[in-house]
Design a protein around this motif. Structure first.
Motif, PDB file in Angstrom:
ATOM      1  N   GLN A  74       0.825  -1.206   0.000  1.00  0.00           N
ATOM      2  CA  GLN A  74       0.000   0.000   0.000  1.00  0.00           C
ATOM      3  C   GLN A  74       0.863   1.261   0.000  1.00  0.00           C
ATOM      4  O   GLN A  74       0.574   2.236  -0.690  1.00  0.00           O
ATOM      5  N   ARG A  75       1.938   1.205   0.737  1.00  0.00           N
ATOM      6  CA  ARG A  75       2.849   2.347   0.822  1.00  0.00           C
ATOM      7  C   ARG A  75       3.383   2.716  -0.552  1.00  0.00           C
ATOM      8  O   ARG A  75       3.541   3.894  -0.877  1.00  0.00           O
ATOM      9  N   ASP A  76       3.665   1.699  -1.411  1.00  0.00           N
ATOM     10  CA  ASP A  76       4.185   1.960  -2.753  1.00  0.00           C
ATOM     11  C   ASP A  76       3.165   2.698  -3.605  1.00  0.00           C
ATOM     12  O   ASP A  76       3.505   3.601  -4.381  1.00  0.00           O
ATOM     13  N   ILE A  77       1.893   2.290  -3.481  1.00  0.00           N
ATOM     14  CA  ILE A  77       0.832   2.957  -4.239  1.00  0.00           C
ATOM     15  C   ILE A  77       0.767   4.431  -3.849  1.00  0.00           C
ATOM     16  O   ILE A  77       0.689   5.326  -4.705  1.00  0.00           O
ATOM     17  N   ASP A  78       0.794   4.690  -2.551  1.00  0.00           N
ATOM     18  CA  ASP A  78       0.736   6.078  -2.074  1.00  0.00           C
ATOM     19  C   ASP A  78       1.915   6.902  -2.586  1.00  0.00           C
ATOM     20  O   ASP A  78       1.747   8.049  -3.033  1.00  0.00           O
ATOM     21  N   VAL A  79       3.110   6.314  -2.525  1.00  0.00           N
ATOM     22  CA  VAL A  79       4.309   7.033  -2.958  1.00  0.00           C
ATOM     23  C   VAL A  79       4.235   7.345  -4.451  1.00  0.00           C
ATOM     24  O   VAL A  79       4.557   8.455  -4.887  1.00  0.00           O
ATOM     25  N   ILE A  80       3.803   6.373  -5.242  1.00  0.00           N
ATOM     26  CA  ILE A  80       3.703   6.592  -6.695  1.00  0.00           C
ATOM     27  C   ILE A  80       2.667   7.661  -6.993  1.00  0.00           C
ATOM     28  O   ILE A  80       2.892   8.558  -7.824  1.00  0.00           O
ATOM     29  N   MET A  81       1.513   7.593  -6.334  1.00  0.00           N
ATOM     30  CA  MET A  81       0.457   8.585  -6.566  1.00  0.00           C
ATOM     31  C   MET A  81       0.937   9.995  -6.248  1.00  0.00           C
ATOM     32  O   MET A  81       0.582  10.954  -6.950  1.00  0.00           O
ATOM     33  N   ASN A  82       1.724  10.131  -5.201  1.00  0.00           N
ATOM     34  CA  ASN A  82       2.222  11.449  -4.810  1.00  0.00           C
ATOM     35  C   ASN A  82       3.353  11.950  -5.701  1.00  0.00           C
ATOM     36  O   ASN A  82       3.525  13.160  -5.880  1.00  0.00           O
TER      37      ASN A  82
END
Length: 350
Positions: A133-141
């Motif tokens: 989940q952390r990777d998704i957030d980082v990519i989105m940001n």
């Protein structure tokens, strides 16, 4: 050049005899099979024809279909291996040939499929990148803001790229208080000829329910758009372009931030399925959500990700055979809570 058994002479004789006869050849039934691929997009049909032209017509296509035996196909596989083709390419070629024979069997032009039982080279499986989940957030940001919601949608729905690419604003709708994305088309073809067509399979036609967070984001996204507009576009407008998005936005983003650099568009679909499997969602429901034809694909690709699966198996066996040694997993409760929290985090957009 002849080998020491003189097999080239035998092949030459068989080719000459086949050319003189009026029998239906392997190339004939392959051509017929490809022509019947009405659901295939232009690119797929073009790929099939290229495989036929480069690896079927001159290698085995000249043989009368009714006289082909398993030993001929075993020799054919060796020929393809000698051409340094990858196991996947050889399997793709063999799939076309086998399907062509099956079509001829349906029409009762031949009796058996000589492809049955022929060993093919083993595929070398590579594990997809593991995304948290952390990777998704980082990519989105980190990615260009124009594509942040696209990434959220791919990760939150498991849609194929070609399906997301074809979405219109009108494909977002509500039913009984729940927001859905309707998947009834996918992009086909290449370049300027790319166009909306039917989804990959009939099972891919589906309505995908959305979590509340993604629903709110998409509803706000379409407020200033026409129903006939594409739901997602490139930064300067115009429909999505896979190569342009991947090369100019996604890959540069994952390479400069602290995530697996192998992440690609399809990785978001794998992530979505992995989250659902880890949370213990029914495989049938996951298969329906992903647009898989049946649960076999889902289970083969993702069942190893489910925590506690071995424990469940032992508990079931002990209940059947009356075992008194109930398996105990001290981490089972924690695994269940972690998986539940993991799913909640994506559904709530945290």
């Amino acid at each position: 050049m002849l080998d020491e058994t003189g097999s080239d002479v035998v092949d030459a004789g068989r080719r000459w005899n086949a050319a003189q006869s009026q029998e239906e050849t392997v190339d004939d039934i392959v051509t017929e099979y490809i022509s019947f691929q009405t659901r295939g997009d232009t690119r797929t049909v073009k790929d099939y024809k290229a495989l036929q032209r480069n690896h079927i017509t001159n290698e085995i296509g000249w043989q009368p279909a009714a006289s082909v035996e398993a030993k001929d196909l075993r020799k054919y596989v060796k020929t393809l291996l000698a051409k340094k083709l990858s196991p996947k390419t050889i399997r793709n070629i063999f799939t076309i040939v086998s399907a062509a024979f099956n079509l001829a069997i349906q029409d009762r032009r031949i009796q058996v499929n000589p492809c049955s039982g022929v060993r093919l080279p083993t595929l070398i499986k590579t594990e997809p990148p593991v995304i948290a989940q952390r990777d998704i957030d980082v990519i989105m940001n980190a990615i260009d803001p124009n594509f942040s919601l696209l990434v959220r949608t791919l990760a939150g729905t498991g849609l194929r790229w070609s399906e997301a690419e074809a979405l219109l604003c009108s494909d977002l709708f509500h039913r009984s208080g729940v927001a859905y994305i309707r998947v009834n088309k996918a992009m086909k073809g290449m370049g300027k000829a790319r166009h909306p067509g039917p989804p990959k399979t009939p099972a891919a036609e589906r309505d995908v329910p959305l979590d509340d967070d993604l629903s709110a984001l998409l509803v706000n996204h379409v407020k200033t758009r026409s129903k006939r507009d594409y739901l997602f576009t490139m930064k300067k407008g115009g429909r999505l372009n896979y190569v342009g998005f991947r090369e100019n936005y996604l890959m540069p983003t994952v390479e400069r931030i602290d995530v697996d650099s192998r992440i690609r568009c399809h990785s978001f679909r794998h992530y979505h399925a992995s989250v659902l499997v880890a949370a213990g969602v029914d495989p049938i429901k996951i298969a329906q959500r992903l647009g898989h034809t049946d649960t076999t694909i889902t289970l083969n690709r993702y069942s190893h990700l489910r925590p506690g699966a071995d424990l469940e198996t032992l508990q079931a066996l002990n209940s059947i055979w009356g075992g008194n040694n109930e398996p105990v997993d001290p981490d089972a409760s924690a695994q269940s809570e972690d998986a539940s929290a993991f799913l909640d985090s994506i559904l709530n957009g945290s």
